[in-house]
Write an enzyme that holds these catalytic residues in place. Sequence first.
Site, PDB file in Angstrom:
ATOM      1  N   VAL A 183       0.097  15.824  -3.511  1.00  0.00           N
ATOM      2  CA  VAL A 183       1.446  15.427  -3.082  1.00  0.00           C
ATOM      3  C   VAL A 183       1.477  13.958  -2.665  1.00  0.00           C
ATOM      4  O   VAL A 183       2.382  13.512  -1.981  1.00  0.00           O
ATOM      5  CB  VAL A 183       1.972  16.308  -1.925  1.00  0.00           C
ATOM      6  CG1 VAL A 183       2.371  17.680  -2.444  1.00  0.00           C
ATOM      7  CG2 VAL A 183       0.962  16.432  -0.804  1.00  0.00           C
ATOM      8  N   CYS A 184       0.445  13.221  -3.082  1.00  0.00           N
ATOM      9  CA  CYS A 184       0.402  11.798  -2.772  1.00  0.00           C
ATOM     10  C   CYS A 184       0.860  11.013  -3.989  1.00  0.00           C
ATOM     11  O   CYS A 184       0.420  11.286  -5.108  1.00  0.00           O
ATOM     12  CB  CYS A 184      -1.015  11.383  -2.414  1.00  0.00           C
ATOM     13  SG  CYS A 184      -1.052   9.719  -1.758  1.00  0.00           S
ATOM     14  N   ILE A 185       1.757  10.047  -3.782  1.00  0.00           N
ATOM     15  CA  ILE A 185       2.231   9.248  -4.920  1.00  0.00           C
ATOM     16  C   ILE A 185       1.915   7.767  -4.736  1.00  0.00           C
ATOM     17  O   ILE A 185       2.491   6.903  -5.376  1.00  0.00           O
ATOM     18  CB  ILE A 185       3.747   9.455  -5.170  1.00  0.00           C
ATOM     19  CG1 ILE A 185       4.544   9.242  -3.882  1.00  0.00           C
ATOM     20  CG2 ILE A 185       4.001  10.848  -5.752  1.00  0.00           C
ATOM     21  CD1 ILE A 185       6.055   9.263  -4.069  1.00  0.00           C
ATOM     22  N   LYS A 188      -0.569   6.167  -5.801  1.00  0.00           N
ATOM     23  CA  LYS A 188      -1.008   5.588  -7.076  1.00  0.00           C
ATOM     24  C   LYS A 188       0.180   5.136  -7.919  1.00  0.00           C
ATOM     25  O   LYS A 188       0.121   4.125  -8.607  1.00  0.00           O
ATOM     26  CB  LYS A 188      -1.888   6.584  -7.830  1.00  0.00           C
ATOM     27  CG  LYS A 188      -1.325   8.002  -7.935  1.00  0.00           C
ATOM     28  CD  LYS A 188      -2.398   8.979  -8.416  1.00  0.00           C
ATOM     29  CE  LYS A 188      -1.942  10.431  -8.300  1.00  0.00           C
ATOM     30  NZ  LYS A 188      -1.896  10.921  -6.902  1.00  0.00           N
TER      31      LYS A 188
END
Length: 327
Positions: free
Chosen positions: A174-176, A178
Amino acid sequence: MENVFDYEDIQLIPAKCIVNSRSECDTTVTLGKHKFKLPVVPANMQTIIDERIATYLAENNYFYIMHRFQPEKRISFIRDMQSRGLIASISVGVKEDEYEFVQQLAAEHLTPEYITIDIAHGHSNAVINMIQHIKKHLPESFVIAGNVGTPEAVRELENAGADATKVGIGPGKVCITKIKTGFGTGGWQLAALRWCAKAASKPIIADGGIRTNGDVAKSIRFGATMVMIGSLFAGHEESPGETIEKDGKLYKEYFGSASEFQKGEKKNVEGKKMFVEHKGSLEDTLIEMEQDLQSSISYAGGTKLDSIRTVDYVVVKNSIFNGDKVY
């Protein structure tokens, strides 16, 4: 850095088995002064852990890190855990009021066993200053600092006094980071872990990018002492997230720590929200992780976790799932 790779690009190579049953294999790990049942820690995120889950994990000898998104509850949390003879493991940020919080703990003679300094880009003077501040006021606390993605960062934080570093910039489900920034270890988290571990003299916690239980063994092989996991721990009966029903199936919400759902505002957003299928009980998942890791140890030809660290491996570019969608 050339020849980077990620979890799905690697297969570990078996060594001669020396046990009659995988139940003979020991998955325990020591971090600081305490020994834990598994080298795994649920992510310190609001939809993954709460006081109830923290208590369950501590009572059952699993490591945990409480999140820092209800800062006013931390003192009572530490008191409560320690009064039951359980370890207190909390998170702090680096803003001014966190410095006061650390001094308040010292003034009240409250020493959490573990303190995790938890910011997205941990290679910073802000983190170095906070490590030194905690070490000055709470010298007995074991300090985990992160998150980082380079050997230089690991060395600097260790030199500042960190007892362990947390490696992973943006590989989480759920990390964006990048996508929003162009930076991070997403897509090469396992290679970044290996690169950082070679420079480390203290334990490393691999954080992010774990999609299967086998990835835990791969993390150990490439130098992790502990593995932080978000998405695999999301969606349980006990999980704090909200439950919804869609097409007759149950789902639970899971969102990133820098998402608008977390922050309550759409500013500097580096996390997103998703709904994960309801997974049943947390206990079942932990037991399955332990059994799978026991199998990993038996394939590694040993009886303890460390045996995984010495196995051979091959790089198979993106092909280990043969088109099977496992996640």
